[in-house]
Each structure stands twice: as structure tokens, then as C-alpha cells.
Scaffold this motif. Structure first.
Motif, PDB file in Angstrom:
ATOM      1  N   ILE A 203      45.177  12.105  88.181  1.00 11.55           N
ATOM      2  CA  ILE A 203      44.900  13.408  87.560  1.00 11.55           C
ATOM      3  C   ILE A 203      45.048  13.243  86.066  1.00 11.55           C
ATOM      4  O   ILE A 203      46.256  12.842  85.716  1.00 11.55           O
ATOM      5  CB  ILE A 203      45.901  14.506  87.900  1.00 11.55           C
ATOM      6  CG1 ILE A 203      45.727  14.374  89.657  1.00 11.55           C
ATOM      7  CG2 ILE A 203      45.267  15.853  87.714  1.00 11.55           C
ATOM      8  CD1 ILE A 203      44.514  14.826  90.491  1.00 11.55           C
ATOM      9  N   HIS A 204      44.227  13.484  85.260  1.00  6.97           N
ATOM     10  CA  HIS A 204      44.311  13.778  83.873  1.00  6.97           C
ATOM     11  C   HIS A 204      44.887  14.674  83.194  1.00  6.97           C
ATOM     12  O   HIS A 204      45.490  15.701  83.970  1.00  6.97           O
ATOM     13  CB  HIS A 204      42.920  13.480  83.213  1.00  6.97           C
ATOM     14  CG  HIS A 204      42.387  12.192  83.379  1.00  6.97           C
ATOM     15  ND1 HIS A 204      42.678  11.181  82.588  1.00  6.97           N
ATOM     16  CD2 HIS A 204      41.445  11.918  84.476  1.00  6.97           C
ATOM     17  CE1 HIS A 204      41.991  10.121  83.080  1.00  6.97           C
ATOM     18  NE2 HIS A 204      41.010  10.373  84.157  1.00  6.97           N
ATOM     19  N   ARG A 205      44.947  14.897  81.832  1.00  7.60           N
ATOM     20  CA  ARG A 205      45.330  16.194  81.335  1.00  7.60           C
ATOM     21  C   ARG A 205      47.035  16.101  80.776  1.00  7.60           C
ATOM     22  O   ARG A 205      47.528  17.040  80.614  1.00  7.60           O
ATOM     23  CB  ARG A 205      44.978  17.432  81.735  1.00  7.60           C
ATOM     24  CG  ARG A 205      43.547  17.716  81.567  1.00  7.60           C
ATOM     25  CD  ARG A 205      43.029  18.886  82.372  1.00  7.60           C
ATOM     26  NE  ARG A 205      43.235  18.394  83.729  1.00  7.60           N
ATOM     27  CZ  ARG A 205      42.410  17.732  84.583  1.00  7.60           C
ATOM     28  NH1 ARG A 205      41.578  16.995  84.014  1.00  7.60           N
ATOM     29  NH2 ARG A 205      42.591  17.673  85.850  1.00  7.60           N
ATOM     30  N   ALA A 206      47.423  14.959  81.078  1.00 11.33           N
ATOM     31  CA  ALA A 206      49.047  14.873  80.693  1.00 11.33           C
ATOM     32  C   ALA A 206      49.095  14.709  79.286  1.00 11.33           C
ATOM     33  O   ALA A 206      50.174  15.248  78.819  1.00 11.33           O
ATOM     34  CB  ALA A 206      49.602  13.540  81.424  1.00 11.33           C
ATOM     35  N   ARG A 207      48.249  14.168  78.670  1.00 14.79           N
ATOM     36  CA  ARG A 207      48.189  14.395  77.152  1.00 14.79           C
ATOM     37  C   ARG A 207      48.474  15.442  76.549  1.00 14.79           C
ATOM     38  O   ARG A 207      49.296  16.055  75.891  1.00 14.79           O
ATOM     39  CB  ARG A 207      47.122  13.271  76.571  1.00 14.79           C
ATOM     40  CG  ARG A 207      47.388  13.289  75.068  1.00 14.79           C
ATOM     41  CD  ARG A 207      46.172  12.492  74.399  1.00 14.79           C
ATOM     42  NE  ARG A 207      44.770  12.799  74.931  1.00 14.79           N
ATOM     43  CZ  ARG A 207      44.132  14.213  74.264  1.00 14.79           C
ATOM     44  NH1 ARG A 207      44.787  14.896  73.439  1.00 14.79           N
ATOM     45  NH2 ARG A 207      43.104  14.418  74.765  1.00 14.79           N
ATOM     46  N   GLU A 208      47.645  16.528  76.874  1.00 18.83           N
ATOM     47  CA  GLU A 208      47.250  17.884  76.630  1.00 18.83           C
ATOM     48  C   GLU A 208      48.898  18.588  76.978  1.00 18.83           C
ATOM     49  O   GLU A 208      49.343  19.294  76.393  1.00 18.83           O
ATOM     50  CB  GLU A 208      46.386  18.671  77.095  1.00 18.83           C
ATOM     51  CG  GLU A 208      44.990  18.070  76.619  1.00 18.83           C
ATOM     52  CD  GLU A 208      44.542  16.988  77.451  1.00 18.83           C
ATOM     53  OE1 GLU A 208      43.203  16.752  77.221  1.00 18.83           O
ATOM     54  OE2 GLU A 208      45.227  16.336  78.356  1.00 18.83           O
ATOM     55  N   GLU A 209      49.308  18.288  78.137  1.00 16.65           N
ATOM     56  CA  GLU A 209      50.607  18.993  78.741  1.00 16.65           C
ATOM     57  C   GLU A 209      51.756  18.781  77.783  1.00 16.65           C
ATOM     58  O   GLU A 209      52.494  19.567  77.458  1.00 16.65           O
ATOM     59  CB  GLU A 209      50.837  18.561  80.173  1.00 16.65           C
ATOM     60  CG  GLU A 209      49.618  19.046  80.982  1.00 16.65           C
ATOM     61  CD  GLU A 209      50.175  18.751  82.378  1.00 16.65           C
ATOM     62  OE1 GLU A 209      49.146  18.964  83.377  1.00 16.65           O
ATOM     63  OE2 GLU A 209      51.254  17.908  82.678  1.00 16.65           O
ATOM     64  N   PHE A 210      51.963  17.249  77.466  1.00 14.52           N
ATOM     65  CA  PHE A 210      52.968  16.802  76.806  1.00 14.52           C
ATOM     66  C   PHE A 210      52.937  17.103  75.286  1.00 14.52           C
ATOM     67  O   PHE A 210      53.762  16.862  74.529  1.00 14.52           O
ATOM     68  CB  PHE A 210      53.472  15.628  77.151  1.00 14.52           C
ATOM     69  CG  PHE A 210      54.015  15.697  78.624  1.00 14.52           C
ATOM     70  CD1 PHE A 210      55.449  15.812  78.658  1.00 14.52           C
ATOM     71  CD2 PHE A 210      53.329  15.296  79.716  1.00 14.52           C
ATOM     72  CE1 PHE A 210      56.020  16.013  79.980  1.00 14.52           C
ATOM     73  CE2 PHE A 210      54.026  15.638  80.939  1.00 14.52           C
ATOM     74  CZ  PHE A 210      55.127  15.608  81.230  1.00 14.52           C
ATOM     75  N   GLU A 211      51.686  17.701  74.672  1.00 20.62           N
ATOM     76  CA  GLU A 211      51.710  17.993  73.320  1.00 20.62           C
ATOM     77  C   GLU A 211      52.176  19.387  73.155  1.00 20.62           C
ATOM     78  O   GLU A 211      52.223  19.964  72.166  1.00 20.62           O
ATOM     79  CB  GLU A 211      50.098  17.807  73.086  1.00 20.62           C
ATOM     80  CG  GLU A 211      49.783  16.424  72.800  1.00 20.62           C
ATOM     81  CD  GLU A 211      48.324  16.177  72.347  1.00 20.62           C
ATOM     82  OE1 GLU A 211      47.414  17.334  72.645  1.00 20.62           O
ATOM     83  OE2 GLU A 211      47.895  15.154  72.139  1.00 20.62           O
ATOM     84  N   THR A 212      52.272  20.088  74.082  1.00 21.89           N
ATOM     85  CA  THR A 212      52.745  21.478  74.015  1.00 21.89           C
ATOM     86  C   THR A 212      54.168  21.758  73.951  1.00 21.89           C
ATOM     87  O   THR A 212      55.050  20.687  74.018  1.00 21.89           O
ATOM     88  CB  THR A 212      52.376  22.433  75.431  1.00 21.89           C
ATOM     89  OG1 THR A 212      53.135  21.913  76.477  1.00 21.89           O
ATOM     90  CG2 THR A 212      50.886  22.444  75.615  1.00 21.89           C
ATOM     91  N   GLU A 213      54.643  22.592  73.488  1.00 27.87           N
ATOM     92  CA  GLU A 213      56.272  23.010  73.294  1.00 27.87           C
ATOM     93  C   GLU A 213      56.780  22.782  74.819  1.00 27.87           C
ATOM     94  O   GLU A 213      57.992  22.339  74.844  1.00 27.87           O
ATOM     95  CB  GLU A 213      56.512  24.351  72.929  1.00 27.87           C
ATOM     96  CG  GLU A 213      56.054  24.569  71.357  1.00 27.87           C
ATOM     97  CD  GLU A 213      56.919  23.326  70.636  1.00 27.87           C
ATOM     98  OE1 GLU A 213      58.380  23.193  70.826  1.00 27.87           O
ATOM     99  OE2 GLU A 213      56.041  22.519  69.808  1.00 27.87           O
ATOM    100  N   TRP A 214      56.224  23.372  75.795  1.00 30.08           N
ATOM    101  CA  TRP A 214      56.549  23.195  77.060  1.00 30.08           C
ATOM    102  C   TRP A 214      57.122  21.852  77.345  1.00 30.08           C
ATOM    103  O   TRP A 214      58.103  21.339  77.809  1.00 30.08           O
ATOM    104  CB  TRP A 214      55.820  23.730  78.218  1.00 30.08           C
ATOM    105  CG  TRP A 214      56.433  23.587  79.747  1.00 30.08           C
ATOM    106  CD1 TRP A 214      57.170  24.494  80.478  1.00 30.08           C
ATOM    107  CD2 TRP A 214      56.145  22.418  80.473  1.00 30.08           C
ATOM    108  NE1 TRP A 214      57.254  23.832  81.388  1.00 30.08           N
ATOM    109  CE2 TRP A 214      56.914  22.680  81.576  1.00 30.08           C
ATOM    110  CE3 TRP A 214      55.445  21.147  80.382  1.00 30.08           C
ATOM    111  CZ2 TRP A 214      56.810  22.028  82.865  1.00 30.08           C
ATOM    112  CZ3 TRP A 214      55.678  20.344  81.246  1.00 30.08           C
ATOM    113  CH2 TRP A 214      56.397  20.754  82.644  1.00 30.08           C
TER     114      TRP A 214
END
Length: 175
Positions: free
Chosen positions: A120-131
Motif C-alpha cells: 500500500i502506497h502513500r507512506a511517504r506522504e503520511e510521514f511528511e506530515t506533522e502526525w
């Protein structure tokens, strides 16, 4: 046929999982396979985070859904009760390649142990967030990491998908 080659040919991405928990002993074996993935210069600059806590799993799924732009109620993890998130040091030039090899090992090991998986993709975007940054800090992870992927894991609900016919003209030989 060689057992490794057999597993490679039979593994499929699963998009429907049972909610049953995976025993930690099995997850540990899958994680160990990830630790032994090939990596540039032997630097081992990837890390993995196992998430089997339902509340956190659902929170990550919801964030992933929003990033992906899907309608409310869609689960981009297809009901998988567990995931292993693969990250790599941001300053490592080989990060995406090394992380991809970890993901491949995780999926093959899962299949060999009777567990379905899906990248499942989008880990890069998730871990660029403050969360994402705060989540890593809460685990004591201080270096900067880039999310490579989530390996969704669970017992398969229904039949394993059949393989697609392999496309022709994908191999060229120079002898």
C-alpha cells in the motif's frame, strides 16, 4: 521446482482480508525476512514499524484514504488487521531501492507462511506530515525517515487471485 521460485510465482497481492489477528511468532518471521533484504553497501538504513493495534491501524488507514482521495468509508488496507510500515533514512541515496527490497522480502515471507499481503502506497506522504513526524518521535526515532510503503498483512478472505498472463517481449538477450 525450487521452493523460493515457487513462492515467487504463486504470491499475489491480496485485497480482501479476514479480521483475524496474526500470531506475533509469524509476524516476527516476516519481519526477520525484511531485516535480511539486500541493501546498498550493507548500510541497513531501513526501519520497520509493526502496527497491529486496531485503533492506530484505523487512524493510519483514514489518513491514507484522505491522501489517496477516496470516499469516506473506503479502507485502502482492504481490512488487513496488521501492517508493517517500511521507512528509510531520508539522506540515503538508495532509500527507495533498499526499502523496496524490504517490502519484497516481507510479501514473499508472508506468502510462504500462509499470510496474504499487499503493498500500500502513500507512506511517504503520511510521514511528511506533522502526525508522521510526531509518531516517529513517540517511538524514539530521531533521524529523518521517508516512508517507502505499508505491507498490509492478514489471512486471505476468499480465493487467492489467479496470476495474469505474463506479457511477451519483456526480456532481451545479449549473448
Amino acid at each position: 521446482m525450487n521452493e523460493v521460485l515457487k513462492e515467487i510465482k504463486e504470491r499475489r497481492s491480496i485485497r480482501k482480508f479476514k479480521s483475524d489477528a496474526i500470531p506475533q511468532e509469524i509476524l516476527d518471521q516476516i519481519i526477520e525476512a525484511g531485516l535480511f533484504a539486500a541493501n546498498g553497501k550493507g548500510k541497513q538504513n531501513t526501519i520497520m514499524i509493526q502496527v497491529s493495534n486496531k485503533k492506530l491501524r484505523d487512524e493510519i488507514s483514514e489518513m491514507n484514504r484522505k491522501i489517496g482521495g477516496w470516499n469516506e468509508g473506503f479502507d485502502p488496507f482492504y481490512g488487513a488487521p496488521c501492517m508493517i510500515i517500511v521507512l528509510a533514512k531520508k539522506d540515503w541515496y538508495n532509500r527507495v531501492y533498499d526499502g523496496s527490497l524490504v517490502m519484497g522480502n516481507l510479501m514473499l515471507a508472508a506468502h510462504s507462511l500462509g499470510i496474504g499481503s499487499c503493498w500500500i502506497h502513500r507512506a511517504r506522504e503520511e510521514f511528511e506530515t506533522e502526525w508522521g513526524k510526531n509518531f516517529l518521535k513517540s517511538l524514539g526515532i530521531e533521524d529523518e525517515y521517508e516512508g517507502i510503503g505499508h505491507c498490509a498483512l492478514g489471512y486471505i478472505e476468499g480465493d487467492t487471485p489467479k496470476p495474469l498472463k505474463r506479457k511477451e517481449n519483456r526480456v532481451f538477450y545479449v549473448k
